[in-house]
Design a protein around this motif. Structure first.
Motif, short mmCIF file in Angstrom:
data_model
loop_
_atom_site.label_atom_id
_atom_site.label_comp_id
_atom_site.label_asym_id
_atom_site.label_seq_id
_atom_site.Cartn_x
_atom_site.Cartn_y
_atom_site.Cartn_z
N LYS A 69 -55.58 21.84 12.14
CA LYS A 69 -56.76 21.24 11.50
C LYS A 69 -56.42 21.01 10.03
O LYS A 69 -56.80 21.76 9.16
CB LYS A 69 -57.98 22.16 11.64
N ILE A 70 -55.69 19.92 9.79
CA ILE A 70 -55.13 19.66 8.46
C ILE A 70 -56.05 18.71 7.69
O ILE A 70 -56.57 17.74 8.25
CB ILE A 70 -53.72 19.04 8.57
N VAL A 71 -56.21 19.00 6.41
CA VAL A 71 -57.00 18.12 5.53
C VAL A 71 -56.14 17.71 4.34
O VAL A 71 -55.75 18.55 3.53
CB VAL A 71 -58.27 18.81 5.03
N PRO A 72 -55.80 16.42 4.20
CA PRO A 72 -55.11 15.91 3.01
C PRO A 72 -56.12 15.51 1.95
O PRO A 72 -57.24 15.12 2.27
CB PRO A 72 -54.36 14.69 3.55
N LEU A 73 -55.71 15.57 0.67
CA LEU A 73 -56.68 15.35 -0.42
C LEU A 73 -56.34 14.17 -1.33
O LEU A 73 -56.80 14.12 -2.47
CB LEU A 73 -56.83 16.63 -1.25
N SER A 74 -55.55 13.23 -0.86
CA SER A 74 -55.33 11.99 -1.62
C SER A 74 -54.95 10.89 -0.64
O SER A 74 -54.54 11.17 0.50
CB SER A 74 -54.24 12.16 -2.68
N VAL A 75 -55.04 9.66 -1.07
CA VAL A 75 -54.71 8.54 -0.20
C VAL A 75 -53.24 8.59 0.21
O VAL A 75 -52.90 8.38 1.38
CB VAL A 75 -55.03 7.19 -0.87
#
Length: 331
Positions: A69-75
């Protein structure tokens, strides 16, 4: 680089998103340094089947398995992650991933339904087992997330093509997909080699001087990603050659002095308040700039901002775009 007579953002796109973060970020944060993880190198956690990863700040993450359950924080992190893992392993992408002005993966991103704005509450609500965070975001954000038990990997923001490759390898390692990262970097290197094969025959004194106008920063200058994009494309980045930095204002006098052969025009305006066509016409018709070669010869070329601002594998598209603008006869 905006002319000094026009409004210019104070920093690059990453700084724009940082302002968004600071605006939306709320509560629950302290200045306390989180040192709950032991220091050590990358490797397996003995007897657990998990592994340890050291991020760019020296923080050690202990992951019991490949994160699901990965969340990236930039485009740019969105762009890299979509190329490394199955979309089922991505809990959400940033809201800007759907903006074709700055995102190279608008279509690919549709397979991930959730979007977030980058503030602590929305991230915590997703209960991710890994957050991928570029180092230009405020450190208090990673601290707050870690205090809730969420693993956060902070990686160094790339300033050139080689550092983009390093970012991809680092992110691939933390998500447990090293071979996918190596393949992605190999594809970049193949594309760059194809460009270089065509442009390397151009003598140094025949290489055009290129500058970029931008409505959001990251326009060029010494040490900028655009300077390296131009170098990879076999062109001269005029703002850097003039000794200016990325955050320096470019006056009309300096523009005339640089006398670029090519000017790249913006497409995207994050404020939504600029008439970009009128902006281009104003530059083209400015009486003080008629002696500039790019303007006199009508070599003002539109290139998508998403290609020139990316710090993912899509930076290669920026190199291709500059090479085509500089050497249309070769492409």
């Amino acid at each position: 680089m905006m002319l000094a007579t026009l409004a210019k953002p104070s920093c690059r796109l990453s700084m724009l998103v940082a302002l968004v973060v600071l605006f939306f970020f709320t509560g629950g944060c302290t200045g306390k340094n989180n040192t709950g993880s032991p220091q050590g190198g990358n490797g397996n956690i003995a007897g657990s089947g998990g592994y340890e990863i050291v991020d760019s700040t020296g923080y050690v993450l202990q992951l019991p398995q490949k994160p699901q359950k990965i969340v990236p924080l930039s485009v740019s992190t969105d762009e890299i992650l979509l190329a490394l893992v199955n979309p089922e392993r991505i809990a959400a992408l940033t809201h800007l991933v759907d903006d074709a002005g700055v995102s190279n993966v608008v279509e690919q991103a549709k397979v991930v339904p959730k979007r977030i704005r980058v503030h602590a509450e929305s991230i915590i609500a997703l209960q991710p087992d890994l957050v991928l965070m570029p180092d230009w975001l405020p450190p208090v954000l990673s601290q707050t997330l870690r205090e809730t038990g969420i693993p956060v990997y902070v990686y160094k923001t790339a300033a050139n093509v080689d550092e983009v490759k390093q970012s991809i390898i680092a992110l691939a390692r933390v998500v447990g997909e090293e071979q996918a990262g190596e393949r992605l970097v190999a594809e970049m290197e193949t594309q760059l080699a194809q460009i270089n094969e065509k442009t390397s025959t151009i003598p140094a004194d025949k290489r055009p001087v290129v500058i970029r106008f931008s409505l959001m920063g990251d326009s060029g200058g010494k040490g900028s990603t655009f300077e390296d994009i131009c170098r990879q494309a076999g062109a001269i980045e005029g703002v850097a050659a003039a000794g200016l930095n990325n955050d320096d204002l470019l006056s009309k006098e300096q523009l005339v002095r640089i006398n670029p052969d090519i000017i790249l025009l913006p497409v995207w305006d994050y404020t939504g308040k600029t008439d970009i066509q009128k902006f281009a016409e104003d530059v083209q018709n400015d009486p003080a700039l008629q002696i500039v070669k790019a303007i006199h010869n009508k070599k003002m070329i539109v290139v998508p901002d998403r290609h020139l601002t990316s710090t993912s594998q899509y930076i290669v598209y920026g190199v291709q775009a500059v090479a085509r603008a500089a050497y249309p006869q070769l492409f």
